[in-house]
Design a protein around this motif. Structure first.
Motif, mmCIF file in Angstrom:
data_model
loop_
_atom_site.group_PDB
_atom_site.id
_atom_site.type_symbol
_atom_site.label_atom_id
_atom_site.label_comp_id
_atom_site.label_asym_id
_atom_site.label_seq_id
_atom_site.Cartn_x
_atom_site.Cartn_y
_atom_site.Cartn_z
ATOM 1 N N PRO A 220 0.836 -1.421 0.006
ATOM 2 C CA PRO A 220 0.044 -0.093 -0.303
ATOM 3 C C PRO A 220 0.670 1.285 0.051
ATOM 4 O O PRO A 220 0.262 2.455 -0.330
ATOM 5 C CB PRO A 220 -0.708 -0.125 1.266
ATOM 6 N N GLU A 221 2.122 1.211 0.310
ATOM 7 C CA GLU A 221 3.104 2.328 0.102
ATOM 8 C C GLU A 221 3.138 2.818 -1.086
ATOM 9 O O GLU A 221 3.524 4.106 -1.448
ATOM 10 C CB GLU A 221 4.391 1.965 0.851
ATOM 11 N N GLU A 223 3.072 4.507 -4.625
ATOM 12 C CA GLU A 223 2.228 5.499 -4.936
ATOM 13 C C GLU A 223 2.581 5.979 -6.529
ATOM 14 O O GLU A 223 2.080 7.156 -6.993
ATOM 15 C CB GLU A 223 2.758 6.926 -4.142
ATOM 16 N N THR A 226 0.605 1.736 -11.410
ATOM 17 C CA THR A 226 0.982 0.273 -11.580
ATOM 18 C C THR A 226 0.104 -0.579 -12.337
ATOM 19 O O THR A 226 -1.305 -0.566 -12.361
ATOM 20 C CB THR A 226 0.952 -0.342 -10.159
ATOM 21 N N ARG A 247 -5.134 -5.585 -5.813
ATOM 22 C CA ARG A 247 -6.022 -5.232 -4.743
ATOM 23 C C ARG A 247 -5.245 -4.279 -3.823
ATOM 24 O O ARG A 247 -5.648 -3.285 -3.337
ATOM 25 C CB ARG A 247 -6.738 -6.137 -4.061
ATOM 26 N N GLU A 248 -4.001 -4.834 -3.584
ATOM 27 C CA GLU A 248 -3.289 -4.301 -2.596
ATOM 28 C C GLU A 248 -2.414 -3.222 -2.848
ATOM 29 O O GLU A 248 -1.800 -2.375 -2.043
ATOM 30 C CB GLU A 248 -2.456 -5.524 -1.770
ATOM 31 N N ILE A 249 -2.020 -2.999 -4.310
ATOM 32 C CA ILE A 249 -1.353 -1.727 -4.420
ATOM 33 C C ILE A 249 -2.543 -0.538 -4.886
ATOM 34 O O ILE A 249 -3.202 -0.912 -5.731
ATOM 35 C CB ILE A 249 -0.465 -2.260 -5.975
ATOM 36 N N PRO A 250 -2.207 0.485 -4.505
ATOM 37 C CA PRO A 250 -3.084 1.501 -4.608
ATOM 38 C C PRO A 250 -3.531 1.719 -6.006
ATOM 39 O O PRO A 250 -2.415 2.161 -6.745
ATOM 40 C CB PRO A 250 -2.639 2.789 -3.775
ATOM 41 N N ASN A 251 -4.660 1.953 -6.553
ATOM 42 C CA ASN A 251 -5.003 2.112 -7.951
ATOM 43 C C ASN A 251 -4.431 1.507 -9.066
ATOM 44 O O ASN A 251 -4.187 1.958 -10.093
ATOM 45 C CB ASN A 251 -4.480 3.918 -8.062
ATOM 46 N N ALA A 252 -3.747 0.222 -8.717
ATOM 47 C CA ALA A 252 -3.430 -0.578 -9.913
ATOM 48 C C ALA A 252 -4.588 -0.837 -10.722
ATOM 49 O O ALA A 252 -5.602 -1.129 -10.285
ATOM 50 C CB ALA A 252 -2.648 -1.916 -9.079
ATOM 51 N N SER A 253 -3.886 -1.255 -12.099
ATOM 52 C CA SER A 253 -4.966 -1.920 -12.708
ATOM 53 C C SER A 253 -4.621 -3.172 -13.433
ATOM 54 O O SER A 253 -3.366 -3.487 -13.187
ATOM 55 C CB SER A 253 -4.971 -0.939 -14.110
#
Length: 279
Positions: A220-221, A223, A226, A247-253
């Protein structure tokens, strides 16, 4: 293809496109040839300076004893950051495939100023070894077929290529492509010992690395933009691993390749390159 020395380590590299264009650094898994020529050319055609490279103990990079590597996962991550800085003074787009996707995750976490985008292909958020309870493990039937085969004579190019083709077919990839690739990897392998050839072909060095501490809880760190790419038919790292990363990486597609297994098939090169170029 050429070599560069960074922090006392020699790396085999191969560049595509204009050096003035934004850098996409492609980590080999373990050799640079895990990123196909035509795919790298597609990135270059889209206005990127695509550079693929060999990890330590593979290809044209510094070779020691791959059965007892004198480095750990963090060192491989630091290699990526140092190489990116050597090639371009701007942050790079970093991409890893398979086990090198683990290197890419750690590099992006440990060296956040070095990268402005991240692509993770066919990988998972934990190190080699026992998998977390919520992540799908290797398909055991497939692994049984894959690992029950006898080892070839690693000094016999044809035997190595034939075994790679058989393994590729078991995994659901194109066997003829794998046979040709194994031959190219064999031809580029530095040294003349069976252990070095085996390490270049099957990336056994990753099972020998110190991969601690865990990094999954730090995802989640991240930024930076991704892109997570995964084959729907991957039996080695089943698609649930890619879904967890997304799910765990913010705003990843997440881009799931419906007809792919552990490699990006040529029919998907255009779609994957286009998705990466949007980051």
């Amino acid at each position: 293809m050429s070599t560069v020395e960074v922090n006392g380590v020699v790396f085999g590299i191969n560049s595509f496109g204009n050096e003035e264009d934004p850098l996409v650094l492609l980590i080999g898994s373990t050799t640079m040839l895990s990123w196909p020529d035509a795919f790298c050319e597609a990135l270059a055609a889209g206005g990127r300076h695509a550079v693929r490279y060999d990890l330590r103990d593979s290809g044209d990079s510094t070779a020691g004893n791959p059965m007892k590597p004198a480095y750990d996962l963090r060192d491989l991550a630091a290699d990526a950051a140092a190489l990116a800085a050597h090639l371009d003074d701007r942050p790079a787009h970093l991409a890893g495939i398979g086990v090198s996707g683990m290197v890419a995750q750690v590099a992006a976490l440990d060296h956040p100023g070095s990268f402005d985008a991240l692509t993770l292909v066919g990988t998972r958020p934990v190190a080699p070894g026992p998998v977390d309870d919520d992540l799908p493990d290797h398909d055991q039937a497939t692994m049984g077929k894959l690992f029950s085969r006898p080892m070839p004579d690693w000094m016999d190019r044809e035997a190595v290529a034939r075994r790679s083709a058989e393994g590729s077919q078991i995994l659901g990839n194109d066997h003829q492509t794998a046979k040709v690739l194994a031959g190219r990897i064999w031809d580029r392998t530095a040294g003349s010992t069976p252990e070095v050839h085996m390490a270049n072909q099957i990336g056994i060095v990753f099972s020998k690395l110190d991969c601690t501490p865990r990094w999954r809880e730090r995802l989640p760190e991240l930024e930076i933009p991704t892109l997570v790419i995964h084959g729907a038919k991957d039996p080695f790292f089943p698609v649930g691993n890619g879904e967890a990363l997304a799910r765990e990486i913010p705003n990843a597609s997440l881009l799931v390749l419906e007809n792919a297994s552990t490699v990006i098939p040529p029919s998907d090169f255009g779609e994957v390159a286009a998705a990466m170029l949007q980051l």
